[in-house]
Scaffold this motif. Structure first.
Motif, PDB file in Angstrom:
ATOM      1  N   SER A 120      65.341  82.478   8.043  1.00 41.43           N
ATOM      2  CA  SER A 120      63.989  82.313   9.219  1.00 41.43           C
ATOM      3  C   SER A 120      64.221  81.795  10.233  1.00 41.43           C
ATOM      4  CB  SER A 120      63.610  81.624   7.307  1.00 41.43           C
ATOM      5  OG  SER A 120      62.569  80.835   7.301  1.00 41.43           O
ATOM      6  N   THR A 121      62.692  82.021  10.544  1.00 42.27           N
ATOM      7  CA  THR A 121      62.301  81.628  11.573  1.00 42.27           C
ATOM      8  C   THR A 121      61.566  80.301  11.906  1.00 42.27           C
ATOM      9  OG1 THR A 121      59.737  82.509  11.250  1.00 42.27           O
ATOM     10  CG2 THR A 121      61.489  84.162  12.592  1.00 42.27           C
ATOM     11  N   LEU A 122      61.846  79.426  10.137  1.00 42.47           N
ATOM     12  CA  LEU A 122      61.103  78.205  10.078  1.00 42.47           C
ATOM     13  C   LEU A 122      62.381  77.400  10.743  1.00 42.47           C
ATOM     14  CD1 LEU A 122      59.435  78.267   6.614  1.00 42.47           C
ATOM     15  CD2 LEU A 122      58.210  77.745   8.815  1.00 42.47           C
ATOM     16  N   LYS A 123      61.970  76.233  11.414  1.00 44.15           N
ATOM     17  CA  LYS A 123      63.101  75.444  11.641  1.00 44.15           C
ATOM     18  C   LYS A 123      63.138  74.580  11.129  1.00 44.15           C
ATOM     19  CE  LYS A 123      62.478  75.820  16.398  1.00 44.15           C
ATOM     20  NZ  LYS A 123      61.708  76.874  16.633  1.00 44.15           N
ATOM     21  N   PRO A 124      64.676  74.128  10.658  1.00 47.33           N
ATOM     22  CA  PRO A 124      64.832  71.970   9.858  1.00 47.33           C
ATOM     23  C   PRO A 124      64.067  71.488   9.998  1.00 47.33           C
ATOM     24  CG  PRO A 124      66.633  73.634  10.523  1.00 47.33           C
ATOM     25  CD  PRO A 124      65.631  73.979  11.240  1.00 47.33           C
ATOM     26  N   GLY A 125      63.361  70.743   8.882  1.00 48.16           N
ATOM     27  CA  GLY A 125      62.288  70.464   9.254  1.00 48.16           C
ATOM     28  C   GLY A 125      61.276  70.542   9.319  1.00 48.16           C
ATOM     29  N   SER A 126      60.511  71.266   9.499  1.00 45.39           N
ATOM     30  CA  SER A 126      58.659  71.978   9.910  1.00 45.39           C
ATOM     31  C   SER A 126      58.655  72.093   8.301  1.00 45.39           C
ATOM     32  CB  SER A 126      58.913  73.778  10.326  1.00 45.39           C
ATOM     33  OG  SER A 126      59.828  73.670  11.677  1.00 45.39           O
ATOM     34  N   PRO A 127      57.422  71.848   8.337  1.00 50.80           N
ATOM     35  CA  PRO A 127      56.643  72.487   7.348  1.00 50.80           C
ATOM     36  C   PRO A 127      56.874  73.774   6.786  1.00 50.80           C
ATOM     37  CG  PRO A 127      54.787  70.753   9.131  1.00 50.80           C
ATOM     38  CD  PRO A 127      56.289  71.609   9.521  1.00 50.80           C
ATOM     39  N   ILE A 128      56.467  73.992   5.252  1.00 46.76           N
ATOM     40  CA  ILE A 128      56.344  75.110   4.113  1.00 46.76           C
ATOM     41  C   ILE A 128      55.763  74.877   3.574  1.00 46.76           C
ATOM     42  CG2 ILE A 128      59.625  75.670   5.207  1.00 46.76           C
ATOM     43  CD1 ILE A 128      59.962  74.776   2.131  1.00 46.76           C
ATOM     44  N   PRO A 129      55.456  76.353   3.301  1.00 42.06           N
ATOM     45  CA  PRO A 129      54.175  76.814   2.717  1.00 42.06           C
ATOM     46  C   PRO A 129      54.408  76.142   1.037  1.00 42.06           C
ATOM     47  CG  PRO A 129      54.314  78.040   3.932  1.00 42.06           C
ATOM     48  CD  PRO A 129      55.635  77.648   3.931  1.00 42.06           C
ATOM     49  N   VAL A 130      54.125  75.876   0.505  1.00 41.03           N
ATOM     50  CA  VAL A 130      55.022  75.657  -1.525  1.00 41.03           C
ATOM     51  C   VAL A 130      53.237  76.251  -1.973  1.00 41.03           C
ATOM     52  CG1 VAL A 130      53.512  73.549  -1.290  1.00 41.03           C
ATOM     53  CG2 VAL A 130      55.652  73.524  -2.624  1.00 41.03           C
ATOM     54  N   ASN A 131      53.690  76.699  -3.505  1.00 43.99           N
ATOM     55  CA  ASN A 131      52.569  77.369  -4.291  1.00 43.99           C
ATOM     56  C   ASN A 131      51.976  75.717  -5.054  1.00 43.99           C
ATOM     57  OD1 ASN A 131      51.771  77.460  -6.669  1.00 43.99           O
ATOM     58  ND2 ASN A 131      53.650  79.281  -7.247  1.00 43.99           N
ATOM     59  N   THR A 132      50.383  76.025  -4.285  1.00 47.16           N
ATOM     60  CA  THR A 132      49.678  75.280  -4.532  1.00 47.16           C
ATOM     61  C   THR A 132      49.357  75.220  -6.199  1.00 47.16           C
ATOM     62  OG1 THR A 132      47.667  76.925  -4.476  1.00 47.16           O
ATOM     63  CG2 THR A 132      47.136  76.009  -2.780  1.00 47.16           C
ATOM     64  N   ASP A 133      49.938  75.205  -7.220  1.00 46.09           N
ATOM     65  CA  ASP A 133      50.172  75.168  -8.335  1.00 46.09           C
ATOM     66  C   ASP A 133      51.085  74.843  -8.891  1.00 46.09           C
ATOM     67  OD1 ASP A 133      47.901  76.620  -8.841  1.00 46.09           O
ATOM     68  OD2 ASP A 133      48.785  78.862  -9.539  1.00 46.09           O
ATOM     69  N   SER A 134      52.549  74.405  -7.542  1.00 44.74           N
ATOM     70  CA  SER A 134      53.540  74.087  -8.078  1.00 44.74           C
ATOM     71  C   SER A 134      52.687  72.457  -8.537  1.00 44.74           C
ATOM     72  CB  SER A 134      54.408  73.861  -7.336  1.00 44.74           C
ATOM     73  OG  SER A 134      54.111  72.251  -6.524  1.00 44.74           O
ATOM     74  N   PRO A 135      53.948  71.486  -9.860  1.00 44.13           N
ATOM     75  CA  PRO A 135      53.820  69.915 -10.280  1.00 44.13           C
ATOM     76  C   PRO A 135      53.421  69.139  -9.503  1.00 44.13           C
ATOM     77  CG  PRO A 135      55.369  71.009 -11.895  1.00 44.13           C
ATOM     78  CD  PRO A 135      55.241  72.769 -10.631  1.00 44.13           C
ATOM     79  N   GLY A 136      54.264  68.853  -8.142  1.00 45.17           N
ATOM     80  CA  GLY A 136      54.485  68.038  -7.229  1.00 45.17           C
ATOM     81  C   GLY A 136      52.905  68.178  -6.201  1.00 45.17           C
ATOM     82  N   VAL A 137      53.321  70.240  -6.081  1.00 47.32           N
ATOM     83  CA  VAL A 137      51.736  69.728  -4.840  1.00 47.32           C
ATOM     84  C   VAL A 137      49.851  68.687  -5.754  1.00 47.32           C
ATOM     85  CG1 VAL A 137      50.327  71.179  -4.253  1.00 47.32           C
ATOM     86  CG2 VAL A 137      52.506  71.988  -4.096  1.00 47.32           C
ATOM     87  N   ARG A 138      50.184  69.569  -7.100  1.00 47.14           N
ATOM     88  CA  ARG A 138      49.331  68.421  -8.258  1.00 47.14           C
ATOM     89  C   ARG A 138      49.621  67.165  -8.110  1.00 47.14           C
ATOM     90  NH1 ARG A 138      45.757  72.159  -9.098  1.00 47.14           N
ATOM     91  NH2 ARG A 138      46.038  74.742  -9.563  1.00 47.14           N
ATOM     92  N   LYS A 139      50.406  66.529  -8.437  1.00 49.48           N
ATOM     93  CA  LYS A 139      50.849  65.522  -8.547  1.00 49.48           C
ATOM     94  C   LYS A 139      50.487  64.628  -6.814  1.00 49.48           C
ATOM     95  CE  LYS A 139      54.246  62.164  -9.247  1.00 49.48           C
ATOM     96  NZ  LYS A 139      55.942  61.740  -9.663  1.00 49.48           N
ATOM     97  N   ALA A 140      50.222  65.473  -5.868  1.00 47.64           N
ATOM     98  CA  ALA A 140      50.192  65.029  -4.215  1.00 47.64           C
ATOM     99  C   ALA A 140      48.848  65.102  -4.571  1.00 47.64           C
ATOM    100  CB  ALA A 140      50.692  65.462  -3.393  1.00 47.64           C
ATOM    101  N   ALA A 141      48.221  66.247  -4.913  1.00 46.95           N
ATOM    102  CA  ALA A 141      46.519  66.266  -4.571  1.00 46.95           C
ATOM    103  C   ALA A 141      45.594  64.725  -5.656  1.00 46.95           C
ATOM    104  CB  ALA A 141      46.483  67.422  -5.310  1.00 46.95           C
ATOM    105  N   ARG A 142      46.056  64.610  -6.960  1.00 50.02           N
ATOM    106  CA  ARG A 142      45.765  63.586  -7.483  1.00 50.02           C
ATOM    107  C   ARG A 142      45.778  62.429  -6.940  1.00 50.02           C
ATOM    108  NH1 ARG A 142      44.259  63.681 -12.965  1.00 50.02           N
ATOM    109  NH2 ARG A 142      43.548  65.408 -12.002  1.00 50.02           N
TER     110      ARG A 142
END
Length: 126
Positions: free
Chosen positions: A13-35
């Motif tokens: 991948s062209t992503l560097k370690p520690g770089s932000p990566i896109p994540v599914n907006t429906d994932s439980p972790g994202v939902r929890k963070a949004a709340r």
């Protein structure tokens, strides 16, 4: 564990370690963070009513001594007044046209699962 939502990019991948990566907006972790972001907004706003997440438009995560979520989302005013201390799950969006309000927000939410710690250093809503 929240980490299960994160898909590590392949070594090619062209992503560097520690770089932000896109994540599914429906994932439980994202939902929890949004709340958590919404709770932080509600605690700092002067609005009479609570706001609730209505749509997560973009989510990224960065692994930095925990998980740092970067969320672009929309929140809307609910019918629940702050003084009621209602659970957001039971709050419906405002139906009265004159009371409806939608804000576009950017939240940064740091979750350190092993310390049971959440920090929301960035809350920008307009």
């Amino acid at each position: 564990c929240v980490v299960s939502d994160i898909h590590v990019p392949s070594p090619h991948s062209t992503l560097k370690p520690g770089s932000p990566i896109p994540v599914n907006t429906d994932s439980p972790g994202v939902r929890k963070a949004a709340r958590f972001g919404v709770y932080r907004y509600n605690n700092s706003s002067n609005d009479l009513f609570l706001f609730k997440d209505s749509q997560i438009n973009k989510a990224m995560v960065q692994i930095v001594r925990g998980l740092k979520y970067m969320l672009h989302m929309e929140i809307k005013r609910t019918v629940c007044e702050k003084r009621e201390h209602s659970s957001l799950d039971s709050c419906h969006f405002q139906r009265k046209k004159s009371l409806q309000k939608m804000l576009r927000c950017y939240f940064e939410v740091w979750i350190t699962p092993w310390l049971h710690k959440v920090h929301v250093p960035v809350v920008h809503c307009h």
